[in-house]
Design a protein around this motif. Sequence first.
Motif, short mmCIF file in Angstrom:
data_model
loop_
_atom_site.label_atom_id
_atom_site.label_comp_id
_atom_site.label_asym_id
_atom_site.label_seq_id
_atom_site.Cartn_x
_atom_site.Cartn_y
_atom_site.Cartn_z
N LYS A 190 79.96 47.16 65.71
CA LYS A 190 78.72 47.61 66.36
C LYS A 190 77.51 46.75 65.99
O LYS A 190 76.38 47.15 66.23
CB LYS A 190 78.46 49.07 65.99
N HIS A 191 77.74 45.58 65.43
CA HIS A 191 76.63 44.71 65.06
C HIS A 191 76.02 44.05 66.30
O HIS A 191 76.72 43.78 67.28
CB HIS A 191 77.09 43.64 64.07
N PHE A 192 74.73 43.81 66.22
CA PHE A 192 74.02 43.13 67.29
C PHE A 192 72.99 42.20 66.65
O PHE A 192 72.67 42.32 65.48
CB PHE A 192 73.33 44.13 68.24
N GLY A 193 72.47 41.29 67.45
CA GLY A 193 71.45 40.39 66.95
C GLY A 193 70.55 39.92 68.07
O GLY A 193 70.87 40.06 69.25
N PHE A 194 69.39 39.36 67.70
CA PHE A 194 68.43 38.92 68.70
C PHE A 194 67.55 37.81 68.13
O PHE A 194 67.32 37.72 66.93
CB PHE A 194 67.54 40.09 69.16
N TRP A 195 67.07 36.97 69.01
CA TRP A 195 66.04 35.98 68.74
C TRP A 195 65.26 35.84 70.02
O TRP A 195 65.78 35.36 71.03
CB TRP A 195 66.62 34.62 68.34
N ILE A 196 64.01 36.32 70.02
CA ILE A 196 63.20 36.31 71.24
C ILE A 196 61.81 35.80 70.91
O ILE A 196 61.17 36.26 69.96
CB ILE A 196 63.13 37.72 71.86
N TRP A 197 61.33 34.87 71.72
CA TRP A 197 60.01 34.27 71.59
C TRP A 197 59.16 34.71 72.76
O TRP A 197 59.63 34.72 73.90
CB TRP A 197 60.15 32.75 71.58
N CYS A 198 57.91 35.08 72.49
CA CYS A 198 56.98 35.49 73.56
C CYS A 198 55.65 34.77 73.41
O CYS A 198 55.19 34.51 72.31
CB CYS A 198 56.71 36.99 73.51
#
Length: 152
Positions: A51-59
């Motif tokens: 159930k692991h998740f990850g993110f990298w988001i630039w705004c």
Amino acid sequence: MQRSMTCVLTAIAMLLLIAQGAPAQSSNSSKQVVFSGGGVFSYTSANPPDKHFGFWIWCEAESTNPYHGECSGAIYFYSLITATKHVAGGVTELSEGIYQMTVASTVDDSVSCTLTNAAPPKSGPANTVTVSCTIPAGSGSSTNAVVNVTGK
């Protein structure tokens, strides 16, 4: 040897000239917000083994350029979606130092999520970012996220 030394000195001189001009450009700077982290995701209608998740988001938050308010990055959900998904969307500053990103996958309808930092950003991987998704349905949080805000 003489030629390579000349190239190095020229490059250093150019960097110094650029650096001297930087303060004059700061009035046109943009506020940029980056969320990066991973955690455990609780699915509403699925029960994958991992159930692991990850993110990298630039705004691009406050800005005078055409990218004002736009976000771009990636999200992954182990076991449920087999590939990292490119996402895009927007950012809003809810209150001082609290940002909310609303993003969706750009190629298909496999991801639609909202990410929000819980408190004004701290340095390093010491922030909490909550993630709530309609696709895949569920929610999670990253308690060791990096939240970086630069610019204005």
